[in-house]
Enzyme design. Structure first.
Site, PDB file in Angstrom:
ATOM      1  N   ALA C  34      30.833  41.476  30.118  1.00 33.43           N
ATOM      2  CA  ALA C  34      30.445  41.364  31.523  1.00 33.43           C
ATOM      3  C   ALA C  34      29.285  40.395  31.715  1.00 33.43           C
ATOM      4  O   ALA C  34      29.297  39.559  32.619  1.00 33.43           O
ATOM      5  CB  ALA C  34      30.059  42.746  32.065  1.00 33.43           C
ATOM      6  N   GLY C 229      36.585  43.559  50.213  1.00 31.68           N
ATOM      7  CA  GLY C 229      35.382  42.749  50.235  1.00 31.68           C
ATOM      8  C   GLY C 229      34.168  43.518  49.753  1.00 31.68           C
ATOM      9  O   GLY C 229      34.197  44.122  48.690  1.00 31.68           O
ATOM     10  N   GLY C 256      34.251  41.586  39.571  1.00 37.03           N
ATOM     11  CA  GLY C 256      32.907  42.086  39.848  1.00 37.03           C
ATOM     12  C   GLY C 256      31.840  41.172  39.268  1.00 37.03           C
ATOM     13  O   GLY C 256      30.803  40.920  39.904  1.00 37.03           O
ATOM     14  N   ASP C 257      32.074  40.642  38.089  1.00 41.01           N
ATOM     15  CA  ASP C 257      31.093  39.738  37.473  1.00 41.01           C
ATOM     16  C   ASP C 257      31.029  38.435  38.249  1.00 41.01           C
ATOM     17  O   ASP C 257      29.956  37.844  38.414  1.00 41.01           O
ATOM     18  CB  ASP C 257      31.466  39.467  36.007  1.00 41.01           C
ATOM     19  CG  ASP C 257      31.541  40.757  35.214  1.00 41.01           C
ATOM     20  OD1 ASP C 257      30.740  41.678  35.470  1.00 41.01           O
ATOM     21  OD2 ASP C 257      32.414  40.858  34.331  1.00 41.01           O
TER      22      ASP C 257
HETATM   23  N1  LIG Z   1      42.355  42.094  45.757  1.00 41.58           N
HETATM   24  C1  LIG Z   1      41.268  41.379  46.131  1.00 41.58           C
HETATM   25  N2  LIG Z   1      41.390  40.465  47.099  1.00 41.58           N
HETATM   26  C2  LIG Z   1      40.326  39.718  47.447  1.00 41.58           C
HETATM   27  N3  LIG Z   1      39.109  39.825  46.900  1.00 41.58           N
HETATM   28  C3  LIG Z   1      38.933  40.732  45.938  1.00 41.58           C
HETATM   29  C4  LIG Z   1      40.006  41.534  45.483  1.00 41.58           C
HETATM   30  N4  LIG Z   1      39.549  42.302  44.467  1.00 41.58           N
HETATM   31  C5  LIG Z   1      38.237  41.980  44.311  1.00 41.58           C
HETATM   32  N5  LIG Z   1      37.889  41.027  45.193  1.00 41.58           N
HETATM   33  C6  LIG Z   1      36.548  40.423  45.371  1.00 41.58           C
HETATM   34  O1  LIG Z   1      35.831  40.564  44.169  1.00 41.58           O
HETATM   35  C7  LIG Z   1      34.697  41.405  44.418  1.00 41.58           C
HETATM   36  C8  LIG Z   1      34.461  42.316  43.239  1.00 41.58           C
HETATM   37  O2  LIG Z   1      35.633  43.042  42.986  1.00 41.58           O
HETATM   38  P1  LIG Z   1      35.615  44.602  42.752  1.00 41.58           P
HETATM   39  O3  LIG Z   1      36.937  44.941  42.160  1.00 41.58           O
HETATM   40  O4  LIG Z   1      35.208  45.290  43.974  1.00 41.58           O
HETATM   41  O5  LIG Z   1      34.442  44.704  41.712  1.00 41.58           O
HETATM   42  P2  LIG Z   1      34.203  45.703  40.499  1.00 41.58           P
HETATM   43  O6  LIG Z   1      35.223  45.330  39.462  1.00 41.58           O
HETATM   44  O7  LIG Z   1      32.833  45.398  40.037  1.00 41.58           O
HETATM   45  O8  LIG Z   1      34.401  47.073  41.072  1.00 41.58           O
HETATM   46  C9  LIG Z   1      34.996  42.174  45.684  1.00 41.58           C
HETATM   47  O9  LIG Z   1      33.814  42.494  46.334  1.00 41.58           O
HETATM   48  C10 LIG Z   1      35.818  41.168  46.438  1.00 41.58           C
HETATM   49  O10 LIG Z   1      34.984  40.261  47.140  1.00 41.58           O
END
Ligand SMILES: Nc1ncnc2c1ncn2[C@@H]1O[C@H](COP(=O)(O)OP(=O)(O)O)[C@@H](O)[C@H]1O
Ligand SMILES: Nc1ncnc2c1ncn2[C@@H]1O[C@H](COP(=O)(O)OP(=O)(O)O)[C@@H](O)[C@H]1O
Ligand SMILES: Nc1ncnc2c1ncn2[C@@H]1O[C@H](COP(=O)(O)OP(=O)(O)O)[C@@H](O)[C@H]1O
Ligand SMILES: Nc1ncnc2c1ncn2[C@@H]1O[C@H](COP(=O)(O)OP(=O)(O)O)[C@@H](O)[C@H]1O
Ligand SMILES: Nc1ncnc2c1ncn2[C@@H]1O[C@H](COP(=O)(O)OP(=O)(O)O)[C@@H](O)[C@H]1O
Ligand SMILES: Nc1ncnc2c1ncn2[C@@H]1O[C@H](COP(=O)(O)OP(=O)(O)O)[C@@H](O)[C@H]1O
Lengths: 312, 312, 312, 312, 312, 312
Positions: C34, C229, C256-257
């Site tokens: 990460a 988002g 997320g990274d």
């Molecule tokens: N399916 C998606 N469509 C558009 N943007 C996404 C999607 N998945 C993640 N993102 C973007 O990537 C960011 C981080 O993804 P997320 O899965 O929420 O993080 P984490 O893996 O740290 O939980 C989100 O805040 C969003 O902006």
């Protein structure tokens, strides 16, 4: 048309790495078939060749036809069979040993080849007819087809070149020996490997093998001797012709077919027998340093014919 | 022994990437065979299963036997045939269409299966006998073998589960329909896909198909309906059982076999028919999200049986 | 130096095709980690970043160091450990399900990271310090190292950005929650995923999660909401920031990274919080359409910052 | 049961092409483990063998168990460990040099093997017990297990065959030498490689090594000499037994284990020691021409036992 | 000869998996070239076609020639250039985005094509001449060659079919628009994509685009509209022709060339314009579900012409 | 900075298996470039090196820059060119023969290198300047750049090491000989292969070649002699230095560059010329047993400098 040949071509599957096939996970698709090897080698050497066969009306049949056609061989007489399939085979590589071969060719489309499939007007245009001992082993109708083509060649005064190519996975030694001896003596030029010569004649030495085979219509015999080259014998001249020196032998498959192509190429160019055998040795040598049967055959314009070395 | 099944398994070659097989260059080796699928799925679910067959005494025969044995299925009654080969087949993938399948199984070792190959004392120990409609299509001796096993099952009062599995590359609709209808009515439980049910009965709806098949010894029919799940019918109860919801369907091959295994697993565990069909639906669903027939079947200890979702 | 981060990076092996790992035959080698994801993403966006870690003095350690260094990240403080190995992990892909991950990281070189490995003069030069919740789960000395870095950051008045990144394969929910809550409140900016926020705070909604985390030194929280988002919360401003629309999601790892990198990049460029979150959303989105964690992060000069669409 | 062995098996990852592992991009999955090598080789030679071990309850554990079970080895006493993982290792190939090996086996499931895991009634049924010097290096409980099995063998008057198999990546020369010497003298038959014999005894020549090891319960020693074959020594007979000539050595891994299997196979067949060593030499030679440990071991029915040549 | 076309074909390298090309490790070799696509598609549909070009006298030149010849296209007028190379290009796949294409075609053999390379007697035998807007972008001599062929077609009263195929990597919008408009009006049938039509005419709707292009010698225009099918316009008839419904679009490359081939095939079979456009739509649709340009084009005997569905 | 070098690096594509490139289906991506080879080898040996070049602002340019940067070479002076592309080349392997190489480097970004691209303050910091005879063959501006760097080196009293590296695919023997002789005499140390020495001087023996080259500013010449090692010549001392014995030669590419790096490494460490040549021989030998140019160069800490054997 310079040369017409006929026989079965198959899709060959070889694993990525050597060892028993049951542990192989990835296989590559290639072309296999002695007669199409010869046709392709001749085409690269600048000659017009035709290959007659039957293929399944399936994906593998199209692959085989298109590959051979892509090499410049005339495939206009290839018949697509709606009933029977294109044959396949598998080849396991064991370093330092013979490959382990598994055929799936019984009842294949090519095994249904029969005299009616032969277009006399097409065949009669070739200067040379090339036949192998594989075809008569495939089925009774294949055997009849070979005899039919021998008749046509006689009628049209064409020279027939015969490579015994004994495949003991397809028939017994006895049957092979009987049938092939009979065919051989109706062919003008016979090109056995030394093992095949021994099996056909019961003799040991290239000299004896050649003498025995110089009967019937056969006026020229070349015994292929692997890394020792070959032994040329006509009724009044006999001579060993040393091989080209090859430092890295990768795969010996296709050497004998390369020899046949080089030898016929020499004859078609008006070379004498000795020069033609030398050219045969050179093309045979080209097959050795590449995996696959046909991949190693050279284009004429890439060869320096003054040079005894294999150039690529 | 919980379940004994018998039939042909083959080596399956699939290309790395979708498209017509003639353009594929790399092929992967897998296992294919409806009956061994069922045996493997049952073994993973914790049951003792035996698979009876003939294989070529060749690399591919060893591969098939060892794979199935490795999955915990008893292969002690598999016969290695020195004369005939292990079958192979090729499957071309076309996104959004049925795969393009080419069999090389004519005259295979398994097609030589005959009543003498069946060890009565072995077969008689199973609680369930599982048969498919592929075996009788392979050869006359295979068909005799099926009838012979039906006789043994009758003698030993065993329950026979039958999956019609109609393969139109192997025989005509008419012949398939005649033979399989005759077999079906001697089996206690019949598990047709809806298309197969239609072909066997000439009816359209699951209800009619099931009613028609509930004859002779057949007391239970489950019509498999793909993403719609299945329709369970006994003489006094009929019901639709919805499928598990699967978001990513990668390869539908093996779903029907997974259903049969899940259904029999339920019965072996003392589930009622409805619960058994539900388990069948779940195991069928597991087959969908992975390429290959058997790769997706779950181990019992990885399943949460209270949960309707497919867990993996 | 703009940002310094520290943590473990590993070699990741993924199979060629989806399905259970036991059936996979070919694996590809990639980078996983990460913190190095964040450092690489920031470097591509034009910032000077340093990554502190320990690696085994082995082939995989060189691979990891050279890959990260090749991306322009300063690796001068990476320590090669003669005693302990570089960690590896395996990731099986199951379409429509979470990947199946197997770590081999116990007693890895990185787990031996300890406060003495931290060069204060190096760390003190960074504008931002980036930490994740993975590191304190690796070992007691790793946990001490995190607290030591927090102390240094306090001393040098640096802003600390914290991504909780809870890995339940490494510790229990309870332990994770206790430790990470304690760390979080010493960090200025906290970037939890919604699930992590729920686990840390026991609350459900982004609003409640954010409010709960806005304590201690924490003045800004962004809750990441996947395709929805993110939710930005400072003590006096709260707002949902919609995601970029991505039509083909191939692999969510690294999103997320990417968000963390985009968000810090915004701050480093002088963007306000909202603009920075928007940039975070955009970089997160870039990670989605490519297999692999870091492969999808964009170079700044390939991005059109006026355009809400993901450009590549 | 003919032979029971116990020890750790792992998943082995090897790159597609030689060179430093950090540049490799594609890896193949294989099986590794000295004791399972022996069990598999014996099973192919027609003997009933059992392999006792612990595996992680994970994808790799299932792979290892199913592979070994598929080879016909009894795995009914393999324990699946919910806490600890199946070990993996990586092997880089450098032509003309020793392979570069990286283990991830610390705290593996197999390292948790302990005396309670041994089912006395199962072990007591074997004619031979096979042990290696790898197991006692894995952990204290593994070492206890070896001593426990030695006790059981004594109690049940079973012959114990011991292959010292010194792995200096697992322990120091001193510790290895102390422990293995102690174990060796409690075993009836000891099969050291010459290097191992030298390390254990401090002597140089096969003769001296053998004499030194012929103490305690040890009545037979065979010193393995690579391409020079082996040296057989009982208390009253000593003799060099030349190796089979192998032209293409691809991978020497697995030769020693093949030797042990061939040697025990001879004894089980009632061969005398000399014949058994000769069979050991032949099976050892089979391992050499194929990449992978077990891929090269032959099936008994594919061997022509009158023929000194390696047949495959 | 039914159709003669001329243009550049190249070797195309595509990575095994999607993502930025700098991370790809394995590349596959394919054929690329709009005009050879059309020639191959026409050949599969049963027509005699010739492809005129220049290739490097190198391995890739032989590959391209042999592939195209293997598909049954006449390549007798292909010139092998000793000075200049066969072009190559690389295509990176980004799911949901346009592929990332890198050409290495400057100063290629094909860019040296010039009027002298055109054999008038050969060209004059074709019923249709097919040209694209790529060729005039390659070099001044290529542009002259196009005008020369237009002159020959006029002289021999041949119908010229023109696909604008604007490649903005090769020239500017302005230059492209000027040259291609000038060429278009000398061609009888013009087949623009809607984007190209917009660029050439400055208009938006298919109707306006078509009307604008119906000038000079142009009597028929078909505007290709992707999944919306196409818009057919002659001076007195205009009509939308809906696309075939394709559920899985894998790769849109080659759809436009397939359309051109299907449309010309219809005309050659005596279909009216509407039927020909329908056939064009069907062949275009066939290109979509397979990766690679030409892999998806169907053979005539595999098509059920009564069926609106795409059959394969 | 210890050494600065400048030149072109390219992406190299090599097929999976030997044979003519037209039959290859899978290609691997690697790095190629004599000067970056030297910089990478020096970096692994512990020296600070800088590599100056131009690359296309494309995927392949990033690949090349990141790979070289990842190896620890300073790439801060690499210029990304928006107009011109990163060069690529293809290498076909023919066992026992020279590889078949196809360049796509005409008009590449690197060929646009010109004196303005050289940062004097940067270059002036290096102890050694390394140049090759490839760069002046690329374009007139490249040639000017070489002369410009020679001027800077003179001004800053830096030692220039020159490897003639004659590439006859890039220019004629005559032009190469003229230009390179002129450059050589302005360099202090010249490291020709024996063939290159012969071409430059017209002499045959290493002694004569060296004597001829010891002119102008050249005070030291080492003639590289492949498996015979090298010949060291200064104005007052001449001596053959035998090669390290290498049993398995896999790929000779990169040996000469390894020699140059090892030799310079010796000088930088304060070794005398003989010791430096010995180190050169050792590093050259390391390149031989691995496919790829740079994969085989060792890290200094993995070398046992007391040991004449190649250790890895
Ligand atoms: N399916 C998606 N469509 C558009 N943007 C996404 C999607 N998945 C993640 N993102 C973007 O990537 C960011 C981080 O993804 P997320 O899965 O929420 O993080 P984490 O893996 O740290 O939980 C989100 O805040 C969003 O902006
Ligand atoms: N090892 C080798 N070295 C050089 N030439 C060889 C070698 N093997 C075969 N050839 C050449 O190829 C020809 C045919 O090969 P050979 O193996 O004798 O044919 P066949 O396969 O038909 O028995 C030989 O006559 C010889 O010229
Ligand atoms: N798309 C699907 N979604 C969910 N379950 C399915 C799907 N396809 C098949 N199944 C499950 O697998 C079972 C067998 O599949 P089906 O395709 O009907 O069998 P068959 O191949 O024998 O006709 C079905 O009864 C259903 O439970
Ligand atoms: N190069 C070889 N040629 C022939 N036989 C070999 C060769 N290497 C090993 N063997 C056979 O395999 C046996 C075991 O191999 P060896 O390498 O000595 O075992 P270990 O790996 O246990 O030291 C040897 O005794 C010999 O019979
Ligand atoms: N998504 C699609 N679905 C169905 N047919 C399509 C689709 N895309 C293209 N086609 C068919 O292929 C033809 C040519 O495709 P198009 O993309 O319009 O051509 P071009 O690439 O030349 O612009 C279309 O006219 C249509 O008939
Ligand atoms: N076959 C070999 N065995 C041992 N060392 C070699 C061999 N080939 C090259 N080397 C070493 O690498 C150095 C450079 O290789 P060489 O082929 O002479 O360079 P170049 O490619 O520049 O002509 C040699 O001087 C020698 O030390």
């Amino acid at each position: 048309m310079d040369v017409i040949t006929l026989g079965e071509s198959m899709v060959l599957f070889t694993p990525d790495s050597p060892g028993p096939l049951r542990f192989a996970t990835n296989f590559n698709k290639k072309l296999g078939g002695a007669e199409s090897n010869v046709a392709i080698a001749l085409s690269r050497l600048g000659h017009q060749t035709g290959w007659i066969s039957r293929l399944g009306s399936d994906e593998f049949g199209l692959y085989v036809r298109n590959f051979i056609r892509g090499e410049g061989v005339d495939t206009s007489r290839v018949i697509f069979d709606e009933q029977n399939q294109t044959a396949v085979f598998f080849k396991g590589l064991n370093p330092g040993q013979d490959p382990n071969v598994f055929y799936y060719r019984k009842h294949s489309a090519a095994s249904q080849l029969s005299p009616e499939n032969i277009d006399e007007s097409y065949v009669s245009k070739a200067k040379y007819i090339h036949l192998t001992g594989i075809t008569p082993a495939l089925s009774p109708t294949c055997r009849e087809t070979i005899y039919h083509v021998l008749d046509l060649a006689k009628k049209h005064k064409q020279t027939v070149v015969f490579d015994p190519n004994i495949r003991l996975k397809l028939w017994s030694k006895e049957e092979a020996s009987d049938v092939l001896s009979d065919i051989a003596k109706q062919c003008h030029i016979v090109l056995p490997g030394i093992d095949e010569g021994q099996l056909l004649t019961g003799n040991d030495s290239p000299e004896e093998v050649a003498n025995d085979l110089l009967q019937g219509d056969t006026h020229t015999v070349v015994v292929k001797l692997g890394e020792k080259g070959s032994f040329l014998a006509t009724k009044d001249h006999q001579q060993y012709v040393p091989a080209v020196n090859v430092s890295h032998v990768v795969d010996t498959a296709g050497a004998g077919d390369g020899f046949a192509a080089g030898f016929m190429s020499g004859l078609l160019r008006g070379f004498d027998y000795l020069q033609s055998v030398e050219l045969g040795n050179r093309i045979g040598a080209h097959a050795l340093s590449v995996s696959g049967d046909v991949e190693g055959y050279p284009y004429w314009n890439k060869m320096n014919t003054n040079n005894q070395e294999v150039l690529r």
